[in-house]
Design an enzyme around this catalytic site. Structure first.
Site, mmCIF file in Angstrom:
data_model
loop_
_atom_site.group_PDB
_atom_site.id
_atom_site.type_symbol
_atom_site.label_atom_id
_atom_site.label_comp_id
_atom_site.label_asym_id
_atom_site.label_seq_id
_atom_site.Cartn_x
_atom_site.Cartn_y
_atom_site.Cartn_z
ATOM 1 N N TRP A 1 10.686 -5.808 -12.164
ATOM 2 C CA TRP A 1 11.910 -5.995 -11.371
ATOM 3 C C TRP A 1 12.176 -7.477 -11.139
ATOM 4 O O TRP A 1 13.307 -7.944 -11.147
ATOM 5 C CB TRP A 1 11.769 -5.265 -10.024
ATOM 6 C CG TRP A 1 12.953 -5.434 -9.121
ATOM 7 C CD1 TRP A 1 14.058 -4.639 -9.054
ATOM 8 C CD2 TRP A 1 13.157 -6.467 -8.140
ATOM 9 N NE1 TRP A 1 14.939 -5.115 -8.105
ATOM 10 C CE2 TRP A 1 14.415 -6.237 -7.516
ATOM 11 C CE3 TRP A 1 12.410 -7.561 -7.713
ATOM 12 C CZ2 TRP A 1 14.927 -7.042 -6.509
ATOM 13 C CZ3 TRP A 1 12.922 -8.390 -6.705
ATOM 14 C CH2 TRP A 1 14.178 -8.115 -6.124
ATOM 15 N N HIS A 2 11.088 -8.234 -10.935
ATOM 16 C CA HIS A 2 11.233 -9.662 -10.642
ATOM 17 C C HIS A 2 11.703 -10.450 -11.855
ATOM 18 O O HIS A 2 12.309 -11.509 -11.693
ATOM 19 C CB HIS A 2 9.921 -10.249 -10.125
ATOM 20 C CG HIS A 2 9.635 -9.900 -8.705
ATOM 21 N ND1 HIS A 2 9.062 -8.718 -8.322
ATOM 22 C CD2 HIS A 2 9.881 -10.585 -7.560
ATOM 23 C CE1 HIS A 2 8.951 -8.698 -7.002
ATOM 24 N NE2 HIS A 2 9.437 -9.815 -6.512
ATOM 25 N N GLY A 3 11.395 -9.979 -13.037
ATOM 26 C CA GLY A 3 11.867 -10.729 -14.199
ATOM 27 C C GLY A 3 11.454 -10.077 -15.498
ATOM 28 O O GLY A 3 10.426 -9.403 -15.572
#
Lengths: 491, 375
Positions: free
Chosen positions: A322-324
């Site tokens: 989700w973060h990257g």
């Protein structure tokens, strides 16, 4: 529009005065228009993506509620999920998966030629997608009534204080508030301003100053001494915390002035005694989202040790993703899953160890020892989060022991310090002022301080105003005013 | 709400006053004047402007545009080591402009010339020795930006902060800001306080140094900064044994274009202060600056075959005193006047535009080491 910009300093007072002077029946639409304007300050045409998702989720929410047949409910539910996840996948993950499949295909000499997409990631896409998913899941589960008023639902998604970087709100918290008529409250407004001031202090003084230093070191890690890598890694922990929690504070303060309560997103996470506690205090809105919509539906910790570890691994790897769209973020998530798994498996052994004769004698330092260990583990994770590639992350990680050793043995040598400051590209005085600022941060946000800070409004006015002026002047003279976007904007 | 707003306004008053002080300083010293306003002042007959901004950058108007607008007969190109050449050195009626500071690499010479639609009669080129060092790239830095740039809020806040920090560090006082001089209209705090700045003709006036050459706070006092550059082999004093062939080719391109456009070129290798030259050729540095010694023999023919002139003043035999130098590698006005007189003796075309006899007289009569003309 960035919070720390002149644009916002002109935008918000206008919104504030207009909001309270308008008749209540016009306020929802007004806030909605203001939020659209706020979002369109980035890339205007991307608001169409939000409009599309809002329209779909609004209609699907109503249909889910109206339908009595479970299969029909599921159909509408999955249509909404499909569009939300689909758009997120297209803009954020398509190229990542495409590249990896392409490399696998090359390895096996398969024919694979799907081209990469050149799409700019809409700002805050991950945040408002999750917020929309939260709504549709709660409606599907029957825990939230579908919103009938499209303007209210649209505002739920677009509400500008939390639109681009959270907190990721639950419909049960926000939707009822959007139906309430808000009256101006001076005490609440002052409280909101105070929170915003604190957020700006964290962002402009600490996060943005550290950002320059960390970029210099992590940009070319192989050309830096190991001591610089250690210092940059430790400081990055404060950069990411201050950047993100600073944004959250400004968001909550802004919303509070308008009369809205947003959830607290950070609760002094670096004072956590365990990794598990850390995740109850860091990015609370996201971690609780993953707990409620991924970890628990997978079975949580109710299906035995092996499945608990599996569920942790899946949840945190998805959280990392989700973060990257990069293996470094997945590695970061996996590392935290590993921490939690080991913690879960060794809990009893550790408790027994603390009860031994030796460690009982030093029980008074247990808490501080645990806080330090937790911080070190989290900071190791940040290496993977920040590094440009997996290879660089490993390189930095391997240099940490040597870096610590050189700091411990050479800290008082002038030549060592000169080289360190040269590597960090920072003046010694600026570094000292930064450390003082971090000291103030830790002091204010410790649990100890929270107790007397709740009585802040009872302090004499001269003390309160003196502190406010001191913070403003500190921000002005020590803060960095170049453009450094909030880290979580890229998510 | 009304009471809340009043309280906030009262709270903000001290902060507004805090910001007003440096803003006043910037206004009073002319830092906020735009390029077009400055040009209007410069073009006013009888108005001498000294442009020395310290904080607010000038609009991004290129020197190319200024030169294109003025179309001077005599144009100076080079880096900061040509900025002492001024209008007063030349015959009355000869239009002149010093576009020094615009040439950071030799490629900039060609880029600059390519953007000029007219051909000057004479171009004086200061050939900074390090242009020919092998480490300097061919990348041109000359731009044709002509649009005014806007000052961002972040930049303004940074400037206000800097004004305060400099004020508290006693770099200037309110009395300094309020002082006026009849000699010129000073624009920018550097001009107002230190009397440093660009004249109307593009040349640079080193007011601070001229008024107190023995000021120990000067960056290159006793050439300490230059000596450090030599010791470390950095910042234009990199060690080098050979002349860059790419740089020579770039220069030849420039000379060829000038010849085709009927522009006469007089070039010079600018001098170092005697102490600096001695240090560069001391035994421990013997091999380090061989490329500089090789420059004149390498470049001479490219000039002579086109009827152009090259003078090598690197070894300051004509200027035996350190006191005639502003710093380790920038000569004073007297040095440059002496250089141009020497160049005129080997270039009749150049001799026609230079005010030879008057300049000779001024150089002989001046009692100052650093200045020939007042202001």
């Amino acid at each position: 529009m960035l919070f720390n910009s002149l644009h916002f300093f002109l935008f918000f007072p206008i919104v504030f005065f207009s909001y309270f002077f308008l008749a209540p029946r016009h306020r929802t639409v007004f806030l909605l228009l203001a939020s659209c304007y706020f979002y369109m300050a980035f890339i205007p045409k991307y608001i169409l993506i939000l409009f599309l998702l809002i329209g779909i989720d609004y209609v699907m929410g109503l249909k889910i509620e109206q339908e009595t047949s479970l299969s029909q409910k599921k159909k509408y539910f999955f249509i909404s999920i499909f569009f939300n996840i689909g758009i997120l996948f297209l803009f954020k993950y398509f190229n990542f998966f495409n590249q990896n499949i392409s490399e696998i295909a090359q390895f096996f000499h398969w024919n694979y030629g799907l081209p990469a997409l050149s799409l700019i990631l809409p700002i805050g896409l991950s945040f408002h997608t999750f917020q929309s998913l939260s709504y549709i899941i709660e409606v599907y589960r029957g825990k939230q009534k579908a919103e009938k008023n499209i303007w209210v639902y649209a505002l739920y998604v677009l509400f500008f204080p939390q639109l681009v970087a959270g907190p990721i709100e639950r419909p049960q918290n926000i939707l009822p508030q959007l139906h309430e008529t808000k009256f101006f409250d001076a005490t609440r407004a002052v409280s909101g301003l105070r929170l915003m001031l604190w957020g700006f202090f964290k962002k402009i003084v600490i996060a943005d100053n550290i950002a320059l230093l960390v970029s210099t070191v992590y940009g070319t890690p192989t050309s830096k001494e190991s001591a610089a890598l250690v210092v940059a890694t430790i400081l990055f922990a404060f950069q990411i915390y201050c950047d993100f929690s600073g944004y959250s504070d400004i968001a909550r303060g802004t919303a509070r002035i308008l009369g809205y309560r947003l959830m607290k997103n950070f609760d002094s996470p670096y004072f956590s005694c365990t990794i598990s506690e850390f995740w109850k205090r860091w990015h609370i809105s996201l971690s609780s989202w993953f707990r409620d919509y991924v970890y628990i539906p997978l079975g949580g910790n109710r299906q035995g040790t092996a499945k608990t570890v599996r569920n942790l691994a899946l949840t945190f790897c998805i959280s990392g993703l989700w973060h990257g769209a990069n293996w470094t973020f997945i590695a970061w998530g996996a590392l935290h899953a590993f921490y939690l798994g080991v913690s879960f498996l060794t809990k009893k052994i550790r408790e027994q160890l603390w009860q031994t004769w030796v460690l009982r004698r030093v029980h008074f330092v247990k808490k501080y020892f645990q806080i330090l260990c937790t911080f070190v583990l989290v900071d190791i994770g940040w290496i993977f989060f920040r590094a440009d590639s997996f290879g660089e992350a490993l390189y930095i990680f391997k240099k940490i022991p040597a870096g610590i050793q050189s700091i411990v043995f050479h800290f008082f040598e002038k030549s060592f310090l000169q080289k360190l400051f040269a590597d960090l590209s920072i003046q010694p005085m600026t570094f000292i002022l930064l450390l003082i600022s971090i000291g103030v941060l830790l002091l204010v946000e410790s649990r100890f301080s929270q107790k007397w800070l709740t009585n802040w409004s009872h302090f004499p006015r001269i003390v309160r105003y003196g502190v406010y002026y001191a913070v403003i002047l500190w921000i002005f003279f020590i803060g960095y005013f170049g453009e450094v976007p909030f880290i979580y904007f890229q998510f | 709400m009304k009471q809340f707003v009043i309280k906030i306004l009262f709270f903000l008053i001290p902060l507004v006053l805090l910001f007003l002080f440096p803003v006043w300083i910037l206004f009073e010293s002319g830092e906020f004047l735009s390029q077009s306003q400055i040009e209007s002042l410069q073009n006013k007959p009888g108005t001498k402007v000294l442009l020395g901004k310290a904080y607010v950058p000038s609009d991004a108007v290129s020197l190319v545009k200024i030169v294109q607008d003025k179309k001077p007969e005599v144009l100076v190109l080079g880096n900061s080591r040509v900025l002492q050449i001024r209008q007063e050195f030349f015959q009355g009626g000869v239009s002149f402009y010093n576009a020094g500071g615009s040439i950071l690499t030799l490629a900039d010479l060609n880029a600059f010339l390519a953007q000029l639609s007219y051909s000057p009669r004479v171009i004086i080129v200061g050939l900074e020795q390090s242009y020919f060092h092998t480490m300097w790239t061919k990348q041109t830095m000359t731009s044709t930006v002509t649009e005014p740039s806007s000052l961002t809020t972040e930049a303004l806040l940074g400037i206000i902060k800097k004004v305060y920090l400099d004020f508290w560090a006693h770099k200037f006082s309110i009395a300094d800001v309020l002082q006026k001089t009849n000699d010129y209209r000073a624009i920018g705090l550097n001009a107002v306080v230190h009397h440093n700045g660009l004249r109307n003709d593009g040349s640079y006036y080193y007011g601070k140094i001229l008024q107190n050459p023995n000021d120990a706070s000067l960056e290159d006092y006793h050439f300490q900064d230059t000596l450090q550059r030599i010791a470390k082999g950095e910042r234009r004093f990199e060690h080098g044994q050979t002349v860059s062939p790419d740089a020579v080719e770039e220069l030849k391109k420039f000379l060829k274009t000038c010849q085709e456009r009927n522009i006469h070129v007089v070039a010079f290798l600018p001098p170092y202060a005697p102490t600096i030259w001695k240090t560069m050729h001391a035994s421990e540095q013997q091999q380090n600056y061989q490329y500089i010694d090789a420059l004149e023999p390498t470049l001479k023919q490219s000039f002579s075959e086109r009827g152009f002139a090259l003078s090598d003043f690197s070894n300051p035999t004509l200027f035996p005193r350190d006191s005639e130098f502003i710093d380790g590698f920038h000569g004073g006005e007297k040095v440059y006047a002496t250089m141009l007189l020497s160049m005129a003796s080997s270039s009749p075309i150049f001799g026609q535009v230079l005010s030879v006899s008057e300049l000779q007289h001024k150089v002989e009569k001046t009692s100052q080491d650093l200045a020939v003309f007042p202001n």
